[in-house]
Design an enzyme around this catalytic site. Sequence first.
Site, PDB file in Angstrom:
ATOM      1  N   ASP A 114       0.498  -7.730   1.625  1.00 52.91           N
ATOM      2  CA  ASP A 114       0.843  -6.311   1.674  1.00 52.91           C
ATOM      3  C   ASP A 114       2.360  -6.096   1.650  1.00 52.91           C
ATOM      4  OD1 ASP A 114       0.347  -3.594   1.727  1.00 52.91           O
ATOM      5  OD2 ASP A 114       0.264  -3.484   3.919  1.00 52.91           O
ATOM      6  N   SER A 158       4.702   2.513   8.003  1.00 55.13           N
ATOM      7  CA  SER A 158       4.403   1.341   7.178  1.00 55.13           C
ATOM      8  C   SER A 158       5.589   0.980   6.297  1.00 55.13           C
ATOM      9  CB  SER A 158       3.182   1.610   6.296  1.00 55.13           C
ATOM     10  OG  SER A 158       2.035   1.787   7.086  1.00 55.13           O
ATOM     11  N   HIS A 168       0.819  -1.223   0.000  1.00 56.47           N
ATOM     12  CA  HIS A 168       0.000   0.000   0.000  1.00 56.47           C
ATOM     13  C   HIS A 168       0.851   1.271   0.000  1.00 56.47           C
ATOM     14  CE1 HIS A 168       0.507  -0.244   4.486  1.00 56.47           C
ATOM     15  NE2 HIS A 168       0.507   1.069   4.380  1.00 56.47           N
TER      16      HIS A 168
END
Length: 498
Positions: free
Chosen positions: A256, A340, A226
Amino acid sequence: MDEKEKNLNENSENESTPKREVEETLHTKDSSQPVQETPIVEGVTPEGEKFAGATEEAAEASSTNAFFEEASSKEPEPARPAPGPRRPNAAGGGTIPPNRVNNGGGGSGNQPPKRNKHLLGYFLTALIGVIIGGLIIFFVAWDNGDNADTTSNSNKPTKVEKVSVNTTSDVTKAVDKVQDAVVSVLNYQSSSSLDGTTSSEKEASSGSGVIYKKANGKAYIVTNNHVVADANKLEVTFTNGKKSEAKLLGTDEWNDLAVLEIDDKNVSTVAAFGDSDSLKLGEPAIAIGSPLGTEFSGSVTQGIISGLNRAVPVDTNGDGTEDWEADVIQTDAAINPGNSGGALINIEGQVIGINSMKISMENVEGISFAIPSNTVEPIIEQLETKGEVERPSLGVSLRDVDTIPETQQKNILKLPDSVDYGAMVQQVVSGSAADKAGLKQYDVIVELNGEKVTNSMTLRKILYGNDVKIGDKVKVKYYRDGKEQSTDIKLEAAKTTT
C-alpha cells in the site's frame, strides 16, 4: 306603664339638664329620620370625667377614642337606620351599644365593659412581632454587609497581565522538524455530465503524503497506494496553502505504497527516516496528516507504540477476500480518514512509519497501523527509479484449500484426511517458473523453501520476504492426486502489477 318603665323615667328626671335634653331629643324626633347618637366612650363619662374604678390606661384610651369620635361627628355622615331599642346601663343613665357584653370587671355600676384580656393579648403579639422583626432586620443587615464587601471587591478594576509560558517540549521540537514536510494529496477523477456530452475532473478523495527527498529541481513524496488509486490527476497542497500538480511514479499494492514527483519550488522541508527496527513498546509516537481533508491539514496527534511486528490481513484487490498480510506498527495515536499516507514520527522527529489503516469497529478505539520505515525505504527507492517493485514470482494463480468444499477436496483433489490446508494451483502461466518446474492445475502446495504453506497469503509472505531473491532456487512440496511430491523452482522476477 309598668314598674320598670316607671323607674326608668324617674331616673331620667334626676339626671342633669344636658342628659334630659338628650333624652327628650331621642323621644321627640321622628323615628324615620336618622338619629345622631352621643358617642359612648369607654373609661370616661360623656363629660370627659373618668369613671370610678377605671384604670389610667382605660381612661387614656377612652379619652383618645372620644377625641377621634368627636372629630368624626363634625363631618356629615351618610343616612343610616335608627338604632333599635337600647338597654339602660348599670347606673340607669346613658345607653350601651347592642351586642356589647360586660366583661364582669370590678368598679361601680357605671363602669363599661373592660378589655384588659384583649389588651394583654395585643401587647404580647406586638412584642413577639417586634422581636422577630428585629431579628430579621439584624440578619438581613449582616448579610448585606458581607455582600457589600464582596460587591465592592468585585467592582475593583482587575489588572490583567499576559503570562508568557515556555511550552517548548520534545514533542513540539519533533513536530517542528517534520511538519512542513507533510502535505495533503488530492485525488481528482473524471466525472461525466448527466447527458454524457461533457466530462470534468472533480476531487474524489484526499489523503496525506511525506516529502522524503529533494534533488535536481524535483521533490519526491511517499503516500499510500489507496490514496492515489484510479486518479486522473493528483495535486499536492502544502502547509502554507500553496499547491502543486503531482506526477505518479509508481505504486505497490501489496504494501500500500506510492511515490509522487513534484516541482521543488514550494518545498522547504524534507523528512528524514528513522530505524523502525529499534522501536520499543511504550515509546512516544506522533501522527501528522490531514484528517477529513485539507481543512484540518497539519493536524498532530500523540500516542505510543502499542505493538510491533503486527501481521494484519488485508484485501488488496477489493474482492472481499483477504489476500495479504501487512507487517505493521501498532499505535494508539488517533488516525482518521485523510491521515492515510501521513507520517508517524518518533520523539526525534524522524519518520518511523507511514500511516496506513486502522481498525474501525463500534467497540474498538485507538488501534491504528503504520507501515514500518524499514519496509518503506527499499520499496519507494524502486518505485522512484523503476516505477515498480520487482519481486520473485512462481507464475501461478492460487486458491485456498479451506475455501473448497470437503467433497471436492476428496473427489477431485484427493487429499488425505490429514491435509485440509494449502494453496491449490488454479492456473499455470505458460513459460513461467512454475511451468518450467512442472507444476500443474489442481496441485496443492503445502510447503515452500522449508516453510509451511497454509494458504495463498502465507505463500506470498514467504515468496516476498527477505529470505528469497530473484534467481534463487527454492524447494516446493505439493500433493497431486493424493500423493506428496516436490520440485525445485528457480524464481523469476514479477512486476508489482502482475
